[in-house]
Design a protein around this motif. Structure first.
Motif, PDB file in Angstrom:
ATOM      1  N   ARG A   3       0.844  -1.204   0.000  1.00 18.90           N
ATOM      2  CA  ARG A   3       0.000   0.000   0.000  1.00 18.90           C
ATOM      3  C   ARG A   3       0.874   1.248   0.000  1.00 18.90           C
ATOM      4  O   ARG A   3       1.774   1.388   0.819  1.00 18.90           O
ATOM      5  N   ILE A   4       0.551   2.109  -0.940  1.00 24.87           N
ATOM      6  CA  ILE A   4       1.361   3.316  -1.148  1.00 24.87           C
ATOM      7  C   ILE A   4       0.502   4.551  -0.859  1.00 24.87           C
ATOM      8  O   ILE A   4      -0.651   4.618  -1.264  1.00 24.87           O
ATOM      9  N   ALA A   5       1.110   5.544  -0.182  1.00 24.67           N
ATOM     10  CA  ALA A   5       0.431   6.824   0.042  1.00 24.67           C
ATOM     11  C   ALA A   5       1.171   7.916  -0.723  1.00 24.67           C
ATOM     12  O   ALA A   5       2.398   7.888  -0.823  1.00 24.67           O
ATOM     13  N   VAL A   6       0.411   8.853  -1.263  1.00 24.58           N
ATOM     14  CA  VAL A   6       1.022  10.027  -1.895  1.00 24.58           C
ATOM     15  C   VAL A   6       0.920  11.189  -0.912  1.00 24.58           C
ATOM     16  O   VAL A   6      -0.165  11.495  -0.416  1.00 24.58           O
ATOM     17  N   ASP A  30       3.439   0.779   3.016  1.00 20.23           N
ATOM     18  CA  ASP A  30       4.669   0.139   2.547  1.00 20.23           C
ATOM     19  C   ASP A  30       5.577   1.125   1.825  1.00 20.23           C
ATOM     20  O   ASP A  30       6.766   0.890   1.690  1.00 20.23           O
ATOM     21  N   GLY A  31       4.995   2.202   1.350  1.00 15.75           N
ATOM     22  CA  GLY A  31       5.802   3.202   0.658  1.00 15.75           C
ATOM     23  C   GLY A  31       5.098   4.549   0.632  1.00 15.75           C
ATOM     24  O   GLY A  31       3.878   4.624   0.759  1.00 15.75           O
ATOM     25  N   SER A  69       8.129  15.341  -8.733  1.00 17.66           N
ATOM     26  CA  SER A  69       7.350  16.572  -8.886  1.00 17.66           C
ATOM     27  C   SER A  69       6.128  16.246  -9.727  1.00 17.66           C
ATOM     28  O   SER A  69       6.117  15.249 -10.457  1.00 17.66           O
ATOM     29  N   PHE A  70       5.094  17.056  -9.588  1.00 21.41           N
ATOM     30  CA  PHE A  70       3.917  16.869 -10.436  1.00 21.41           C
ATOM     31  C   PHE A  70       3.313  18.236 -10.725  1.00 21.41           C
ATOM     32  O   PHE A  70       3.505  19.198  -9.982  1.00 21.41           O
ATOM     33  N   SER A  71       2.621  18.308 -11.865  1.00 24.20           N
ATOM     34  CA  SER A  71       1.879  19.533 -12.149  1.00 24.20           C
ATOM     35  C   SER A  71       0.470  19.128 -12.568  1.00 24.20           C
ATOM     36  O   SER A  71       0.224  17.973 -12.902  1.00 24.20           O
ATOM     37  N   GLY A  72      -0.422  20.054 -12.520  1.00 28.52           N
ATOM     38  CA  GLY A  72      -1.817  19.741 -12.854  1.00 28.52           C
ATOM     39  C   GLY A  72      -2.563  19.234 -11.641  1.00 28.52           C
ATOM     40  O   GLY A  72      -2.117  19.404 -10.502  1.00 28.52           O
ATOM     41  N   LEU A  73      -3.681  18.572 -11.907  1.00 23.65           N
ATOM     42  CA  LEU A  73      -4.541  18.126 -10.810  1.00 23.65           C
ATOM     43  C   LEU A  73      -3.900  16.970 -10.030  1.00 23.65           C
ATOM     44  O   LEU A  73      -3.421  16.006 -10.635  1.00 23.65           O
ATOM     45  N   LEU A  74      -3.963  17.072  -8.719  1.00 22.79           N
ATOM     46  CA  LEU A  74      -3.397  16.018  -7.876  1.00 22.79           C
ATOM     47  C   LEU A  74      -4.052  14.668  -8.170  1.00 22.79           C
ATOM     48  O   LEU A  74      -3.372  13.651  -8.274  1.00 22.79           O
ATOM     49  N   VAL A  75      -5.368  14.657  -8.325  1.00 21.09           N
ATOM     50  CA  VAL A  75      -6.062  13.368  -8.526  1.00 21.09           C
ATOM     51  C   VAL A  75      -5.604  12.686  -9.823  1.00 21.09           C
ATOM     52  O   VAL A  75      -5.534  11.457  -9.894  1.00 21.09           O
ATOM     53  N   ASP A  76      -5.270  13.497 -10.829  1.00 22.87           N
ATOM     54  CA  ASP A  76      -4.774  12.919 -12.092  1.00 22.87           C
ATOM     55  C   ASP A  76      -3.395  12.300 -11.885  1.00 22.87           C
ATOM     56  O   ASP A  76      -3.089  11.236 -12.421  1.00 22.87           O
ATOM     57  N   TYR A  77      -2.580  12.997 -11.096  1.00 22.82           N
ATOM     58  CA  TYR A  77      -1.248  12.477 -10.802  1.00 22.82           C
ATOM     59  C   TYR A  77      -1.356  11.174  -9.999  1.00 22.82           C
ATOM     60  O   TYR A  77      -0.701  10.181 -10.324  1.00 22.82           O
ATOM     61  N   VAL A  78      -2.197  11.180  -8.983  1.00 21.78           N
ATOM     62  CA  VAL A  78      -2.313   9.999  -8.111  1.00 21.78           C
ATOM     63  C   VAL A  78      -2.791   8.781  -8.907  1.00 21.78           C
ATOM     64  O   VAL A  78      -2.330   7.661  -8.692  1.00 21.78           O
ATOM     65  N   LYS A  79      -3.667   9.026  -9.855  1.00 23.42           N
ATOM     66  CA  LYS A  79      -4.201   7.933 -10.684  1.00 23.42           C
ATOM     67  C   LYS A  79      -3.081   7.204 -11.432  1.00 23.42           C
ATOM     68  O   LYS A  79      -3.144   5.999 -11.642  1.00 23.42           O
ATOM     69  N   LYS A  80      -2.040   7.952 -11.802  1.00 18.67           N
ATOM     70  CA  LYS A  80      -0.934   7.355 -12.563  1.00 18.67           C
ATOM     71  C   LYS A  80       0.025   6.564 -11.673  1.00 18.67           C
ATOM     72  O   LYS A  80       0.886   5.851 -12.153  1.00 18.67           O
ATOM     73  N   THR A  81      -0.123   6.712 -10.360  1.00 18.75           N
ATOM     74  CA  THR A  81       0.742   5.965  -9.438  1.00 18.75           C
ATOM     75  C   THR A  81      -0.040   4.744  -8.948  1.00 18.75           C
ATOM     76  O   THR A  81      -1.191   4.549  -9.338  1.00 18.75           O
ATOM     77  N   ASN A  82       0.579   3.954  -8.089  1.00 19.50           N
ATOM     78  CA  ASN A  82      -0.153   2.811  -7.514  1.00 19.50           C
ATOM     79  C   ASN A  82      -0.742   3.166  -6.165  1.00 19.50           C
ATOM     80  O   ASN A  82      -1.135   2.286  -5.406  1.00 19.50           O
ATOM     81  N   ALA A  83      -0.791   4.447  -5.877  1.00 16.03           N
ATOM     82  CA  ALA A  83      -1.222   4.864  -4.548  1.00 16.03           C
ATOM     83  C   ALA A  83      -2.725   4.716  -4.364  1.00 16.03           C
ATOM     84  O   ALA A  83      -3.501   4.823  -5.309  1.00 16.03           O
TER      85      ALA A  83
END
Ligand code: ADP
Length: 164
Positions: A3-6, A30-31, A69-83
């Motif tokens: 389980r990963i948290a952003v 876990d990360g 680093s990320f730009s744009g909407l946080l939810v869009d960034y999180v979607k691309k991770t396994n978080a």
């Protein structure tokens, strides 16, 4: 995969308050992905590259931490991770209103994502990136408030700024 948290934020710069939240989060997850917002609208003292570099150096001894680093909407960034979770820290009541609004806005944007809040550590409740910059800018001692590498960066950055 665990389980990963952003953990998103400006981290301008990363403080010991942030590091404490990350260390405690690693006891539960876990990360942790420390996601540093590259937001042109928000004026920052340090560039995005400096903020990422400082965080990477400050967290280099913590294995399961990634800094990006990320730009744009946080939810869009999180979607691309396994978080599965957005992590935020909470200090006094003053943090609450903004965090409450953002958590619900993000939930509105992506129903599958939840925000988890971790209460500030007792030694860190008075530390913010803003006050650390203010104190350092006026020549005050920030040791113990920020990682050593950040104290060095602050000194360098504030020294080369033209004085009035
Ligand atoms: P932002 O600009 O998005 O608020 P920050 O870098 O200031 O980003 O903070 C990121 C997160 O860390 C926020 O949830 C903030 O409330 C939290 N935070 C900042 N300082 C502390 C601290 N001393 N103790 C606990 N949480 C903190």
């Amino acid at each position: 995969m665990g389980r990963i948290a952003v953990y998103p934020g400006s981290f301008d710069p990363i403080t010991n308050g942030h590091v404490d939240i990350i260390a405690r989060c690693l006891e539960i997850f876990d990360g942790v992905i420390v996601a540093i917002a590259d937001n042109a609208q928000k004026k920052s003292l340090f560039t995005i590259n400096e903020r990422v570099k400082m965080a990477k150096l400050a967290l280099q001894d913590m294995p399961d931490v990634v800094v990006e680093s990320f730009s744009g909407l946080l939810v869009d960034y999180v979607k691309k991770t396994n978080a599965t979770v957005i992590l935020r820290g909470l200090r006094a009541t003053s943090d609450f209103e903004y965090e409450f609004q953002m958590a619900h806005m993000n939930k509105n944007l992506n129903r599958k994502l939840d925000t988890l809040f971790m209460m500030t550590g007792k030694d860190y409740f008075f530390i913010s990136s803003r006050t650390v910059k203010e104190v350092a800018g006026l020549g005050g001692d920030v040791n113990g408030l920020v990682p050593g590498i950040v104290a060095e960066y602050l000194e360098k950055k504030l020294k080369i700024r033209p004085s009035k």
